[in-house]
Motif scaffolding. Structure first.
Motif, PDB file in Angstrom:
ATOM      1  N   HIS A 177       0.846  -1.158   0.067  1.00  0.00           N
ATOM      2  CA  HIS A 177       0.104  -0.146   0.024  1.00  0.00           C
ATOM      3  C   HIS A 177       0.947   1.331  -0.163  1.00  0.00           C
ATOM      4  CE1 HIS A 177      -2.599  -3.078   1.827  1.00  0.00           C
ATOM      5  NE2 HIS A 177      -3.612  -2.592   1.334  1.00  0.00           N
ATOM      6  N   GLY A 178       2.013   1.188   0.616  1.00  0.00           N
ATOM      7  CA  GLY A 178       3.018   2.106   0.680  1.00  0.00           C
ATOM      8  C   GLY A 178       4.329   1.749   0.314  1.00  0.00           C
ATOM      9  N   ARG A 179       5.223   2.497  -0.183  1.00  0.00           N
ATOM     10  CA  ARG A 179       6.561   2.253  -0.475  1.00  0.00           C
ATOM     11  C   ARG A 179       7.710   3.354   0.110  1.00  0.00           C
ATOM     12  NH1 ARG A 179       3.046   0.573  -3.976  1.00  0.00           N
ATOM     13  NH2 ARG A 179       2.551   2.784  -4.461  1.00  0.00           N
ATOM     14  N   VAL A 180       8.612   2.930   0.719  1.00  0.00           N
ATOM     15  CA  VAL A 180       9.739   3.799   1.281  1.00  0.00           C
ATOM     16  C   VAL A 180      11.064   3.264   0.469  1.00  0.00           C
ATOM     17  CG1 VAL A 180      10.941   4.389   3.295  1.00  0.00           C
ATOM     18  CG2 VAL A 180       8.572   3.880   3.456  1.00  0.00           C
ATOM     19  N   LEU A 181      11.624   4.384  -0.185  1.00  0.00           N
ATOM     20  CA  LEU A 181      12.901   4.236  -1.133  1.00  0.00           C
ATOM     21  C   LEU A 181      14.135   5.097  -0.239  1.00  0.00           C
ATOM     22  CD1 LEU A 181      14.190   3.176  -3.457  1.00  0.00           C
ATOM     23  CD2 LEU A 181      13.523   5.316  -4.676  1.00  0.00           C
ATOM     24  N   THR A 182      14.942   4.355   0.453  1.00  0.00           N
ATOM     25  CA  THR A 182      15.904   4.873   1.123  1.00  0.00           C
ATOM     26  C   THR A 182      17.336   5.052   0.236  1.00  0.00           C
ATOM     27  OG1 THR A 182      16.986   2.405   1.865  1.00  0.00           O
ATOM     28  CG2 THR A 182      15.166   3.553   3.242  1.00  0.00           C
ATOM     29  N   THR A 183      17.932   6.212   0.378  1.00  0.00           N
ATOM     30  CA  THR A 183      18.979   6.549  -0.256  1.00  0.00           C
ATOM     31  C   THR A 183      20.167   7.266   0.483  1.00  0.00           C
ATOM     32  OG1 THR A 183      20.104   7.427  -2.335  1.00  0.00           O
ATOM     33  CG2 THR A 183      18.044   8.633  -1.313  1.00  0.00           C
ATOM     34  N   PRO A 184      21.516   6.995   0.362  1.00  0.00           N
ATOM     35  CA  PRO A 184      22.312   7.986   1.093  1.00  0.00           C
ATOM     36  C   PRO A 184      22.200   9.228   0.674  1.00  0.00           C
ATOM     37  CG  PRO A 184      23.558   6.514  -0.538  1.00  0.00           C
ATOM     38  CD  PRO A 184      21.887   6.214  -0.387  1.00  0.00           C
ATOM     39  N   ALA A 185      22.299  10.556   1.695  1.00  0.00           N
ATOM     40  CA  ALA A 185      22.464  11.754   1.268  1.00  0.00           C
ATOM     41  C   ALA A 185      23.794  12.220   0.635  1.00  0.00           C
ATOM     42  CB  ALA A 185      21.884  12.720   2.426  1.00  0.00           C
ATOM     43  N   THR A 186      24.075  11.583  -0.459  1.00  0.00           N
ATOM     44  CA  THR A 186      25.316  11.759  -1.195  1.00  0.00           C
ATOM     45  C   THR A 186      25.041  12.215  -2.563  1.00  0.00           C
ATOM     46  OG1 THR A 186      25.570   9.412  -1.714  1.00  0.00           O
ATOM     47  CG2 THR A 186      26.449  10.020   0.245  1.00  0.00           C
ATOM     48  N   PRO A 187      25.995  12.654  -3.416  1.00  0.00           N
ATOM     49  CA  PRO A 187      25.878  13.273  -4.750  1.00  0.00           C
ATOM     50  C   PRO A 187      25.244  11.963  -5.611  1.00  0.00           C
ATOM     51  CG  PRO A 187      27.697  14.286  -3.976  1.00  0.00           C
ATOM     52  CD  PRO A 187      27.117  13.137  -2.890  1.00  0.00           C
ATOM     53  N   GLU A 188      25.966  10.873  -5.349  1.00  0.00           N
ATOM     54  CA  GLU A 188      25.652   9.500  -6.082  1.00  0.00           C
ATOM     55  C   GLU A 188      24.458   9.083  -5.787  1.00  0.00           C
ATOM     56  OE1 GLU A 188      30.088   9.996  -5.153  1.00  0.00           O
ATOM     57  OE2 GLU A 188      28.411  10.283  -4.030  1.00  0.00           O
ATOM     58  N   GLY A 189      23.785   8.957  -4.395  1.00  0.00           N
ATOM     59  CA  GLY A 189      22.733   8.452  -4.127  1.00  0.00           C
ATOM     60  C   GLY A 189      21.639   9.503  -4.590  1.00  0.00           C
ATOM     61  N   ILE A 190      21.723  10.789  -4.471  1.00  0.00           N
ATOM     62  CA  ILE A 190      20.637  11.679  -4.931  1.00  0.00           C
ATOM     63  C   ILE A 190      20.276  11.254  -6.414  1.00  0.00           C
ATOM     64  CG2 ILE A 190      20.032  13.759  -5.000  1.00  0.00           C
ATOM     65  CD1 ILE A 190      21.469  14.438  -2.301  1.00  0.00           C
ATOM     66  N   THR A 191      21.568  11.481  -7.056  1.00  0.00           N
ATOM     67  CA  THR A 191      21.482  11.324  -8.594  1.00  0.00           C
ATOM     68  C   THR A 191      20.929  10.057  -9.043  1.00  0.00           C
ATOM     69  OG1 THR A 191      23.549  12.636  -9.000  1.00  0.00           O
ATOM     70  CG2 THR A 191      22.784  11.162 -10.857  1.00  0.00           C
ATOM     71  N   SER A 192      21.183   8.864  -8.372  1.00  0.00           N
ATOM     72  CA  SER A 192      20.857   7.445  -8.907  1.00  0.00           C
ATOM     73  C   SER A 192      19.223   7.491  -8.497  1.00  0.00           C
ATOM     74  CB  SER A 192      21.348   6.341  -7.879  1.00  0.00           C
ATOM     75  OG  SER A 192      23.017   6.449  -8.370  1.00  0.00           O
ATOM     76  N   THR A 193      19.067   7.918  -7.292  1.00  0.00           N
ATOM     77  CA  THR A 193      17.110   8.187  -6.917  1.00  0.00           C
ATOM     78  C   THR A 193      16.375   8.984  -7.780  1.00  0.00           C
ATOM     79  OG1 THR A 193      18.151   7.764  -4.639  1.00  0.00           O
ATOM     80  CG2 THR A 193      15.813   8.620  -4.916  1.00  0.00           C
ATOM     81  N   TYR A 194      17.046  10.178  -8.503  1.00  0.00           N
ATOM     82  CA  TYR A 194      16.393  10.921  -9.219  1.00  0.00           C
ATOM     83  C   TYR A 194      15.907  10.180 -10.575  1.00  0.00           C
ATOM     84  CZ  TYR A 194      15.071  15.108 -11.847  1.00  0.00           C
ATOM     85  OH  TYR A 194      14.192  16.030 -12.784  1.00  0.00           O
ATOM     86  N   SER A 195      17.222   9.341 -11.008  1.00  0.00           N
ATOM     87  CA  SER A 195      16.944   8.474 -12.343  1.00  0.00           C
ATOM     88  C   SER A 195      15.787   7.568 -12.066  1.00  0.00           C
ATOM     89  CB  SER A 195      18.217   8.046 -12.752  1.00  0.00           C
ATOM     90  OG  SER A 195      19.347   8.968 -12.926  1.00  0.00           O
ATOM     91  N   VAL A 196      15.812   7.006 -10.979  1.00  0.00           N
ATOM     92  CA  VAL A 196      14.714   5.903 -10.639  1.00  0.00           C
ATOM     93  C   VAL A 196      13.256   6.592 -10.623  1.00  0.00           C
ATOM     94  CG1 VAL A 196      13.760   4.282  -9.132  1.00  0.00           C
ATOM     95  CG2 VAL A 196      16.329   4.221  -9.416  1.00  0.00           C
ATOM     96  N   LEU A 197      13.165   7.855  -9.819  1.00  0.00           N
ATOM     97  CA  LEU A 197      11.838   8.494  -9.782  1.00  0.00           C
ATOM     98  C   LEU A 197      11.314   8.704 -11.234  1.00  0.00           C
ATOM     99  CD1 LEU A 197      12.509  10.435  -6.488  1.00  0.00           C
ATOM    100  CD2 LEU A 197      11.197   8.246  -6.740  1.00  0.00           C
ATOM    101  N   GLN A 198      12.343   9.264 -12.092  1.00  0.00           N
ATOM    102  CA  GLN A 198      11.846   9.523 -13.499  1.00  0.00           C
ATOM    103  C   GLN A 198      11.346   8.396 -14.144  1.00  0.00           C
ATOM    104  OE1 GLN A 198      15.692  11.696 -14.779  1.00  0.00           O
ATOM    105  NE2 GLN A 198      14.595  13.531 -14.909  1.00  0.00           N
TER     106      GLN A 198
END
Length: 414
Positions: free
Chosen positions: A306-327
């Motif tokens: 029903h709900g999803r939580v996506l964790t990522t390290p607050a680093t440039p690599e983590g934020i960049t990869s997560t943004y690509s996944v969200l797109q």
């Protein structure tokens, strides 16, 4: 301490041993010795089967379910005067509680931490923030109105977390890379739900590859796993039956691990689905610690949650990869990204990343975003002691739990 050796066989042996011996249920709740026909939890504690949850039974079976006690009257024994019929008060023996079928081959218990390593890992846990920071916060609360604002915020958060559910909520926690704090976030989420809610909460581990959730929850031993009970739990079983296969945790919470910490253990998606379908009716909230994407079981868990939580390290690599996944998730049905919370976990005190800008960029995709600040206690690893968490960490965990829970109520599974 939590233990993985819960099974109703111990209860049956105690009950059949005589009415004057105390019994202990599979949930670890002590039942004092009493006269036949009485079985009350020690110190007035509530049996776990009485908790209400979305499709769960309203009352779990009692060890003395269905028995009757015929109370005697004064003077009925010894026999009355001559001329009157002798009456003997009969007392019905307690009927033993009948649990679900015991599997022909039960797994043995294994320690979460090897005995040879236990001594090296038993260091004293640190507090999440230095003493100076705690003292300064206490002083500010005394001299300002921040205490009133804090109480108001806690009240609003509690109102969200305590909303009733019609069916058990499944909240899946995953990540796209290791070391992002996935199991830590799952532990914080489930602990928060167990603290605020009255219905049972289940931690379900869907990561058999040496997952760290049992260690984070302070579990000492493990026995039954997700694969083990996939074909054991049946719809006609009571909550007391089911919890015999689970590890009991504080605050009416339970854990079902994915493995016993062994290399090569497999968990296929079919076994996972059968286990979740069988268990979801017993628990108000299920927090599922998934595999790192794009593993098969992780994808199945995310699709059914029903709900999803996506964790990522607050680093440039983590934020960049997560943004690509969200797109990429934007091309999926709208409910997928709308029901997703991204958690930026700070791994160091000062990362040098502009988190405000990162949050706004990630939110532009349609996902919700929360920040889990750096915490010395969490960074040290080992069991999570909530009383040692830094104050900002506790606040962030409550906001994250409320955000994920609210999204799980507003989204429909497709």
């Amino acid at each position: 301490m939590p233990s993985g050796d819960g099974w109703q066989g111990d209860v049956l042996r105690d009950l059949r041993g005589g009415a004057h011996q105390g019994a202990q249920g599979p949930d670890g709740q002590a039942y004092p010795a009493s006269a036949p026909g009485a079985a009350l939890p020690a110190q007035g504690a509530q049996a776990p089967g009485t908790a209400r949850s979305g499709g769960a039974p309203q009352q779990a079976g009692s060890p003395y379910q269905g028995q009757e006690q015929h109370a005697g009257h004064p003077g009925s024994w010894p026999p009355q005067q001559a001329g009157h019929q002798e009456q003997r008060q009969e007392q019905q023996a307690p009927a033993a509680y009948t649990p679900g079928p015991y599997p022909p081959s039960a797994p043995g218990s294994r320690p979460v931490v090897d005995e040879g390593l236990a001594g090296t890992l038993s260091s004293k846990p640190r507090h999440g923030e230095p003493f100076a920071a705690r003292a300064a916060r206490a002083l500010r609360r005394t001299l300002s109105s921040s205490a009133a604002r804090e109480v108001a915020e806690i009240t609003r958060t509690a109102a969200v977390l305590q909303q009733p559910v019609t069916t058990g909520r499944q909240i899946a926690v995953t990540s796209i890379r290791g070391g992002s704090g996935k199991s830590t976030v799952a532990a914080l989420l489930g602990t928060t739900y167990a603290h605020y809610r009255q219905d049972p909460v289940l931690f379900l581990e869907a990561d058999p590859a040496l997952g760290s959730l049992p260690l984070r929850l302070g579990t000492e031993t493990l026995r039954w796993t997700t694969s083990d009970i996939a074909d054991i739990v049946k719809p006609d079983m009571s909550l007391l039956d089911v919890t015999g296969y689970l590890v009991q945790l504080p605050n009416n919470a339970w854990l079902l691990p994915a493995s016993q910490g062994q290399i090569g253990v497999k968990l296929d998606s079919q076994a996972y689905e059968r286990a979740v379908v069988a268990l979801r009716r017993y628990f108000g909230v299920m927090v599922i610690d998934c595999e790192t994407l794009p593993a098969e079981v992780g994808r199945v868990a995310l699709a059914a949650a029903h709900g999803r939580v996506l964790t990522t390290p607050a680093t440039p690599e983590g934020i960049t990869s997560t943004y690509s996944v969200l797109q990429w998730m934007q091309r999926l049905p709208r409910h997928v990204i709308a029901g997703t919370v991204v958690v930026l976990t700070e791994l160091v005190p000062h990362s040098g990343v502009d988190l405000d800008e990162a949050v706004q960029r990630l939110k532009s995709t349609g996902a919700s975003v929360q920040i889990l600040p750096y915490d010395r206690h969490l960074a040290a690893g080992g069991p999570v002691h909530t009383e040692l968490l830094a104050h900002p960490t506790r606040e962030a965990a409550a906001r994250l739990a409320a955000d994920a829970f609210q999204l799980s109520l507003s989204q429909q599974r497709h």
